[in-house]
Design an enzyme around this catalytic site. Sequence first.
Site, PDB file in Angstrom:
ATOM      1  N   HIS A  27      -9.683   0.058  -1.756  1.00 34.30           N
ATOM      2  CA  HIS A  27     -10.221   0.298  -0.420  1.00 34.30           C
ATOM      3  C   HIS A  27     -11.460   1.192  -0.466  1.00 34.30           C
ATOM      4  O   HIS A  27     -11.812   1.818   0.539  1.00 34.30           O
ATOM      5  CB  HIS A  27      -9.163   0.918   0.508  1.00 34.30           C
ATOM      6  CG  HIS A  27      -8.001   0.013   0.791  1.00 34.30           C
ATOM      7  ND1 HIS A  27      -6.954   0.378   1.611  1.00 34.30           N
ATOM      8  CD2 HIS A  27      -7.713  -1.239   0.360  1.00 34.30           C
ATOM      9  CE1 HIS A  27      -6.074  -0.607   1.671  1.00 34.30           C
ATOM     10  NE2 HIS A  27      -6.510  -1.597   0.920  1.00 34.30           N
ATOM     11  N   ASP A  60     -12.044  -3.551   2.741  1.00 32.66           N
ATOM     12  CA  ASP A  60     -11.490  -2.413   3.467  1.00 32.66           C
ATOM     13  C   ASP A  60     -12.350  -1.165   3.348  1.00 32.66           C
ATOM     14  O   ASP A  60     -12.162  -0.215   4.122  1.00 32.66           O
ATOM     15  CB  ASP A  60     -10.077  -2.118   2.954  1.00 32.66           C
ATOM     16  CG  ASP A  60      -9.103  -3.222   3.315  1.00 32.66           C
ATOM     17  OD1 ASP A  60      -8.867  -3.425   4.516  1.00 32.66           O
ATOM     18  OD2 ASP A  60      -8.607  -3.892   2.399  1.00 32.66           O
ATOM     19  N   CYS A 102      -5.152  -6.225  -4.450  1.00 29.59           N
ATOM     20  CA  CYS A 102      -5.552  -6.232  -3.053  1.00 29.59           C
ATOM     21  C   CYS A 102      -6.443  -7.460  -2.889  1.00 29.59           C
ATOM     22  O   CYS A 102      -6.926  -8.013  -3.879  1.00 29.59           O
ATOM     23  CB  CYS A 102      -6.316  -4.943  -2.724  1.00 29.59           C
ATOM     24  SG  CYS A 102      -6.763  -4.740  -0.998  1.00 29.59           S
ATOM     25  N   HIS A 103      -6.650  -7.901  -1.663  1.00 31.66           N
ATOM     26  CA  HIS A 103      -7.554  -9.050  -1.510  1.00 31.66           C
ATOM     27  C   HIS A 103      -8.817  -8.704  -0.724  1.00 31.66           C
ATOM     28  O   HIS A 103      -9.568  -9.588  -0.335  1.00 31.66           O
ATOM     29  CB  HIS A 103      -6.853 -10.250  -0.872  1.00 31.66           C
ATOM     30  CG  HIS A 103      -5.882  -9.910   0.210  1.00 31.66           C
ATOM     31  ND1 HIS A 103      -6.254  -9.330   1.390  1.00 31.66           N
ATOM     32  CD2 HIS A 103      -4.539 -10.068   0.268  1.00 31.66           C
ATOM     33  CE1 HIS A 103      -5.183  -9.153   2.145  1.00 31.66           C
ATOM     34  NE2 HIS A 103      -4.133  -9.583   1.497  1.00 31.66           N
ATOM     35  N   ASN A 134       0.824  -1.205   0.000  1.00 31.95           N
ATOM     36  CA  ASN A 134       0.000   0.000   0.000  1.00 31.95           C
ATOM     37  C   ASN A 134       0.862   1.260   0.000  1.00 31.95           C
ATOM     38  O   ASN A 134       2.017   1.223   0.413  1.00 31.95           O
ATOM     39  CB  ASN A 134      -0.918  -0.016   1.228  1.00 31.95           C
ATOM     40  CG  ASN A 134      -2.075  -0.973   1.052  1.00 31.95           C
ATOM     41  OD1 ASN A 134      -2.702  -1.009   0.003  1.00 31.95           O
ATOM     42  ND2 ASN A 134      -2.362  -1.769   2.076  1.00 31.95           N
TER      43      ASN A 134
END
Length: 472
Positions: free
Chosen positions: A194, A255, A165-166, A144
């Site tokens: 996110h 997120d 990203c997961h 990040n």
Amino acid sequence: MSKAIKVSVIGAGSAQFSLGIVKDLCLSEGLAGSHISFMDVSDERLDMIYKLATRYAQQLGASLTFDATTERAASLQDGEFVLNAAYVLGHHVEAKMRQLAADKYGYYHSGGQFGAYHQLRLMLDVAQQMEKICPEAWLIQSGNPVFDGCTLLTRETGIKVCGLCHGHYHYREIAETIGFDPDRVVWQAPGLNHNIWLTHFIYEGRNAYPLIDEWIETQGETYWRTHIANRTHDAQMSRGAVHQYHMYGLFPIGDTVRRGGWWYHSDIETKKHWYGEPWGGPDTHLARPYYVKTLGERVVAMTQWANDPQTDLVQAVGTQKTREQIVPIIDALVNNNEGLFQVNVPNYGVLTGLPDDLVVEVPAVVNHKGIQPLRVGSLPPKIMLEQILPDWLDTERELLAFKTGDRSLLLYGVLNHHQTRSYEQAVAVLDDLMNMDEVKAVEDRAHMTRVSDYFKEQACLTSQPFVSLPSA
């Protein structure tokens, strides 16, 4: 048929990440014979991951080869894929920064922070070095900030960049919580990293949003009263997530749930109300130390495995692939094993209402032709106005601060924090954080001292990291 490639892992000391990559490569027949180069500034961490990787591959009978180096240029040489998971300051410095802001200035957990300047410098340095050493390689950015960093690299280099990203996998928690098989769900959650929203949630050919509504109506209150999170990021079905769904008409995923507004994050009691027990979500003085502690315990265990030749690594690590998208995407690009993935790539009209050179998170078909994002159209106006566009503007300020060295742009973010009470407080906390020995020491590291040639030529980056602030 298989094709051997070279993969460079930058920040390989993030050992759990690296070991997962090794496992997935070992279990991908189409990438047999590949070479993985581990790069990190820590000899100790490099030694650990090198030992684990070589022994695990040998026990599996996988024909992978490995090297480990502290020299990034050596790792990048002849690379076809570069995986950047590096974290410059680290969890312990991050914790010390939060403590300073809390103890001296009264900010609760992450208030008063100045952004990701050091991460952005590292990301740009890696990409610019790739332009010289392996210009045709793909850069897969996992460290990040994916949104800010990938946008910067897209604009300032010619490297092919894909951010991953997961967090999007949390759609599975929605399905599991309301009682059906997530493998039978068709879903879509576009937006920014996110900051993604569940636009499609289809089960057995029907819109499954009514099933979410039914669960909220009949089981929500009981769940929020009795559910005890078993990991810090267990917040997908929290009261806060559902409240955001009711505000915006689409469910926030992963997120995104952590974002919301300041009213979710004012103190620990408020956080527990919205995000549940025992931590109040992942971003609290209770959750973060626990999260870092579990990471440390994992590293200790992995170090023991690495140094004990009797450890059965196949049993310890397992033989089931991770859910990480990195290796499947590499396999799709190299061997045309087509798949649908969630990626962060330049917009170019994929998500309506945003610039072409802004990196967006969207579904994409990946095969031998490349990463081909799907056009997802538009998000609801309220989400755009209250979530997406403000997030974009925050990133533009951060990138402009990085390029110009104008510290007042960073100050603006601190001034806008809901816990800031005065201009003097914001100036003081920003100065103290940026003058911490651990933060300033990063400037002395070899991989952080080079300044972008582009920015030098444009005379838009100061000789110092940031210029001084105007006085009150």
